[in-house]
Write a protein that holds these residues in place. Structure first.
Motif, PDB file in Angstrom:
ATOM      1  N   ILE A 114       0.862  -1.184   0.000  1.00  0.00           N
ATOM      2  CA  ILE A 114       0.000   0.000   0.000  1.00  0.00           C
ATOM      3  C   ILE A 114       0.893   1.226   0.000  1.00  0.00           C
ATOM      4  O   ILE A 114       1.742   1.377   0.893  1.00  0.00           O
ATOM      5  CB  ILE A 114      -0.920   0.018   1.229  1.00  0.00           C
ATOM      6  CG1 ILE A 114      -1.858  -1.196   1.229  1.00  0.00           C
ATOM      7  CG2 ILE A 114      -1.730   1.312   1.281  1.00  0.00           C
ATOM      8  CD1 ILE A 114      -2.683  -1.331   2.501  1.00  0.00           C
ATOM      9  N   SER A 115       0.726   2.112  -0.984  1.00  0.00           N
ATOM     10  CA  SER A 115       1.557   3.310  -1.025  1.00  0.00           C
ATOM     11  C   SER A 115       0.767   4.494  -1.566  1.00  0.00           C
ATOM     12  O   SER A 115      -0.083   4.355  -2.442  1.00  0.00           O
ATOM     13  CB  SER A 115       2.799   3.078  -1.895  1.00  0.00           C
ATOM     14  OG  SER A 115       2.445   2.858  -3.242  1.00  0.00           O
ATOM     15  N   VAL A 139       3.403  -0.901   4.042  1.00  0.00           N
ATOM     16  CA  VAL A 139       2.623   0.335   3.950  1.00  0.00           C
ATOM     17  C   VAL A 139       3.575   1.523   3.958  1.00  0.00           C
ATOM     18  O   VAL A 139       4.446   1.612   4.833  1.00  0.00           O
ATOM     19  CB  VAL A 139       1.632   0.453   5.119  1.00  0.00           C
ATOM     20  CG1 VAL A 139       0.878   1.768   5.054  1.00  0.00           C
ATOM     21  CG2 VAL A 139       0.661  -0.727   5.134  1.00  0.00           C
ATOM     22  N   SER A 140       3.414   2.450   3.015  1.00  0.00           N
ATOM     23  CA  SER A 140       4.282   3.627   2.984  1.00  0.00           C
ATOM     24  C   SER A 140       3.549   4.833   2.410  1.00  0.00           C
ATOM     25  O   SER A 140       2.630   4.696   1.607  1.00  0.00           O
ATOM     26  CB  SER A 140       5.544   3.350   2.162  1.00  0.00           C
ATOM     27  OG  SER A 140       5.224   3.134   0.802  1.00  0.00           O
ATOM     28  N   SER A 142       1.280   6.932   3.261  1.00  0.00           N
ATOM     29  CA  SER A 142      -0.185   6.893   3.247  1.00  0.00           C
ATOM     30  C   SER A 142      -0.747   7.559   4.492  1.00  0.00           C
ATOM     31  O   SER A 142      -0.043   7.733   5.492  1.00  0.00           O
ATOM     32  CB  SER A 142      -0.680   5.445   3.140  1.00  0.00           C
ATOM     33  OG  SER A 142      -0.284   4.869   1.903  1.00  0.00           O
ATOM     34  N   LEU A 155      -4.900  -1.487  11.366  1.00  0.00           N
ATOM     35  CA  LEU A 155      -4.287  -2.724  10.867  1.00  0.00           C
ATOM     36  C   LEU A 155      -4.372  -3.834  11.901  1.00  0.00           C
ATOM     37  O   LEU A 155      -4.117  -3.624  13.087  1.00  0.00           O
ATOM     38  CB  LEU A 155      -2.812  -2.485  10.539  1.00  0.00           C
ATOM     39  CG  LEU A 155      -2.489  -1.326   9.589  1.00  0.00           C
ATOM     40  CD1 LEU A 155      -1.003  -1.034   9.616  1.00  0.00           C
ATOM     41  CD2 LEU A 155      -2.942  -1.662   8.176  1.00  0.00           C
ATOM     42  N   LEU A 169       5.888  -0.642   8.159  1.00  0.00           N
ATOM     43  CA  LEU A 169       5.109   0.590   8.076  1.00  0.00           C
ATOM     44  C   LEU A 169       6.102   1.738   8.039  1.00  0.00           C
ATOM     45  O   LEU A 169       6.981   1.834   8.891  1.00  0.00           O
ATOM     46  CB  LEU A 169       4.198   0.742   9.297  1.00  0.00           C
ATOM     47  CG  LEU A 169       3.337  -0.457   9.722  1.00  0.00           C
ATOM     48  CD1 LEU A 169       2.576  -0.119  10.992  1.00  0.00           C
ATOM     49  CD2 LEU A 169       2.400  -0.863   8.617  1.00  0.00           C
ATOM     50  N   SER A 172       4.167   7.328   7.107  1.00  0.00           N
ATOM     51  CA  SER A 172       2.712   7.412   7.027  1.00  0.00           C
ATOM     52  C   SER A 172       2.146   8.139   8.237  1.00  0.00           C
ATOM     53  O   SER A 172       2.799   8.239   9.279  1.00  0.00           O
ATOM     54  CB  SER A 172       2.102   6.015   6.916  1.00  0.00           C
ATOM     55  OG  SER A 172       2.490   5.383   5.702  1.00  0.00           O
TER      56      SER A 172
END
Length: 220
Positions: A114-115, A139-140, A142, A155, A169, A172
């Motif tokens: 997820i970015s 995840v980055s 975001s 999460l 992570l 973010s």
């Protein structure tokens, strides 16, 4: 299946997934999907990409008698699959496990990236935005705003081995998220690596940012 430059609204189904795919590929690009009454896609051994799209006002109801009740995520529920979500916005999407997204590894590798995304007002019983079981999650860059769950306001990550499902992570923002356990994150056994995170006004009864089950016992 490719959904490009499209607007899909008021989608109704009596099935658990509006789209059900195996050993295939799903691409959603530059599209708006809104007002849907079940998980949008159930994927098994697939690859998927969601980019430059808006997803809003849909998913699985969290209360009352629900013919879709189960482990369902609000938008994509993927097993043994690999996916990328980038440059997209999710608003008011709900699920049982994973308000917007769920990914699980049963017999093969599962990974989700997820970015550059924005998630707001997503909700679930576990993982207000994402529930991951034995899957690698990255995840980055975001933003997560006002999401909620009983466990893991943003999460919920469950992993048995660092080598099996390393997660991270980075870079973010987490604002105004809430849960009973872990306002932002609930993890089990393996803690994800974290760097460059900003957290403000997140709240939980246990764990104002993260929560976990005990990982070891020290006797002195």
């Amino acid at each position: 299946l490719r959904v490009e430059h499209s607007s899909l609204r008021r989608i109704r189904s009596r099935e658990q997934g509006l789209v059900q795919m195996t050993h295939s590929q799903l691409i959603i690009e530059d599209s708006t999907i809104s007002d849907f009454n079940a998980s949008f896609a159930h994927l098994y051994k697939c690859s998927f990409l969601v980019t430059h799209s808006q997803i809003a006002f849909g998913g699985v109801a969290l209360s009352g008698r629900n013919v879709y009740a189960g482990h369902l995520a609000g938008f994509i529920d993927a097993t043994d699959s690999v996916g990328v979500i980038t440059n997209s916005r999710f608003y008011s999407v709900s699920g049982i496990q994973g308000g917007a997204l769920a990914i699980e590894s049963k017999t093969g590798a599962a990974q989700l990236v997820i970015s550059n995304c924005h998630f707001e007002l997503c909700a679930a019983q576990r993982g207000g935005v994402l529930s991951a079981l034995s899957a690698a999650v990255n995840v980055s860059h975001s933003t997560f705003l006002s999401n909620s769950a009983q466990s893991g306001g943003v999460l919920h990550l469950q992993c048995d081995s660092p080598s099996h499902c390393p997660s991270s992570l980075s870079s973010s923002e987490f604002l105004n998220n809430s849960a009973v356990e872990g306002a932002v994150l609930k993890w089990t056994k393996v803690r994800p690596s974290m760097s460059g995170l900003s957290a403000l006004n997140n709240s939980a009864r246990y764990g104002p940012f993260e929560a976990s089950l005990p990982t070891h016992i020290a006797v002195s």
